[in-house]
Enzyme design. Structure first.
Site, PDB file in Angstrom:
ATOM      1  N   GLY A   1       0.312   5.710   0.442  1.00 18.95           N
ATOM      2  CA  GLY A   1      -0.543   6.866   0.662  1.00 18.95           C
ATOM      3  C   GLY A   1       0.215   8.146   0.393  1.00 18.95           C
TER       4      GLY A   1
ATOM      5  N   GLY B   1       0.829  -1.203   0.000  1.00 14.14           N
ATOM      6  CA  GLY B   1       0.000   0.000   0.000  1.00 14.14           C
ATOM      7  C   GLY B   1       0.856   1.242   0.000  1.00 14.14           C
TER       8      GLY B   1
ATOM      9  N   VAL C   1       3.436   1.090   2.789  1.00 15.22           N
ATOM     10  CA  VAL C   1       3.309  -0.050   3.694  1.00 15.22           C
ATOM     11  C   VAL C   1       3.838  -1.286   2.973  1.00 15.22           C
ATOM     12  CG1 VAL C   1       1.732  -1.458   5.084  1.00 15.22           C
ATOM     13  CG2 VAL C   1       1.283   0.991   4.787  1.00 15.22           C
TER      14      VAL C   1
ATOM     15  N   ASP D   1     -10.607   9.909   7.865  1.00 17.66           N
ATOM     16  CA  ASP D   1     -10.247   9.383   6.546  1.00 17.66           C
ATOM     17  C   ASP D   1     -10.700   7.933   6.404  1.00 17.66           C
ATOM     18  OD1 ASP D   1      -9.253   9.497   3.948  1.00 17.66           O
ATOM     19  OD2 ASP D   1      -7.206   8.977   4.551  1.00 17.66           O
TER      20      ASP D   1
END
Length: 191
Positions: free
Chosen positions: A12, A10, A17, A127
């Site tokens: 962002g 992942g 991650v 979020d």
């Protein structure tokens, strides 16, 4: 942190991650690392450290668990439990963007239990979206508290954004766009 990185799982706005395997016992973990393009920014470092601190305070079965954190040179990181089921978003994609009520209900209820705990501790997520709801062996974990803020100290905690908003627009309630500093728990529930 004594881990061998296996794959990126992942990414962002300011962190990536990775799935990692602990060297001493082979246990799978998730390691979030601040992206190098933002690591020199004091505000980004404060936000990253705030995510670690908030998540560590929120000990609950439906919230991702932080196991350790630290820095290696200029690289800031924290280690979390690994959720082998991916995210609610991944599950939605496997099902052409839709989940049946029987699939969605336990995910929604698990996320709401995690959020209720965060709200009881005074924090609003800000979020929440399917990508931040992780699945592991039938369990649900809310993750990514990078925008979380104490709603009890709204406007006072340093996470304010005067005249701006943050979050993922498609999952944001109106009040998060018009009054980001003062978002309350009801906004997380809407998301």
């Amino acid at each position: 942190p004594g881990c061998n990185i296996e794959a990126e799982i992942g990414r962002g706005g300011f962190g990536a991650v990775y799935r990692a395997r602990r060297a001493d016992d082979g246990k799978l973990l998730a390691v979030k690392v601040m992206l190098s393009r933002v690591d020199a920014d004091d505000e980004a470092i404060e936000k990253f450290n705030r995510e670690i601190a908030v998540t560590a305070k929120l000990q609950h079965p439906n919230i991702i668990r932080v196991q350790e954190s630290g820095a290696s040179g200029a690289m800031f990181y924290f280690v979390m439990e690994y959720c082998d089921g991916g995210s609610a978003w991944d599950l939605m994609l496997k099902n052409r963007g839709r989940l049946s009520l029987s699939q969605a209900k336990p995910i929604i209820l698990g996320a709401l239990r995690g959020l209720a705990h965060a709200h009881d501790k005074g924090f609003v997520h800000r979020d929440l979206k399917p990508q931040n709801i992780l699945l592991s062996r039938g369990e649900v974990r809310v993750s990514d508290f990078g925008l979380a803020k104490s709603f009890q100290q709204a406007g006072l905690s340093g996470m304010s954004m005067t005249g701006r908003y943050a979050g993922t627009p498609v999952f944001m309630p109106r009040e998060q766009i018009t009054n980001f500093k003062y978002v309350k728990p009801v906004s997380d529930v809407w998301s």
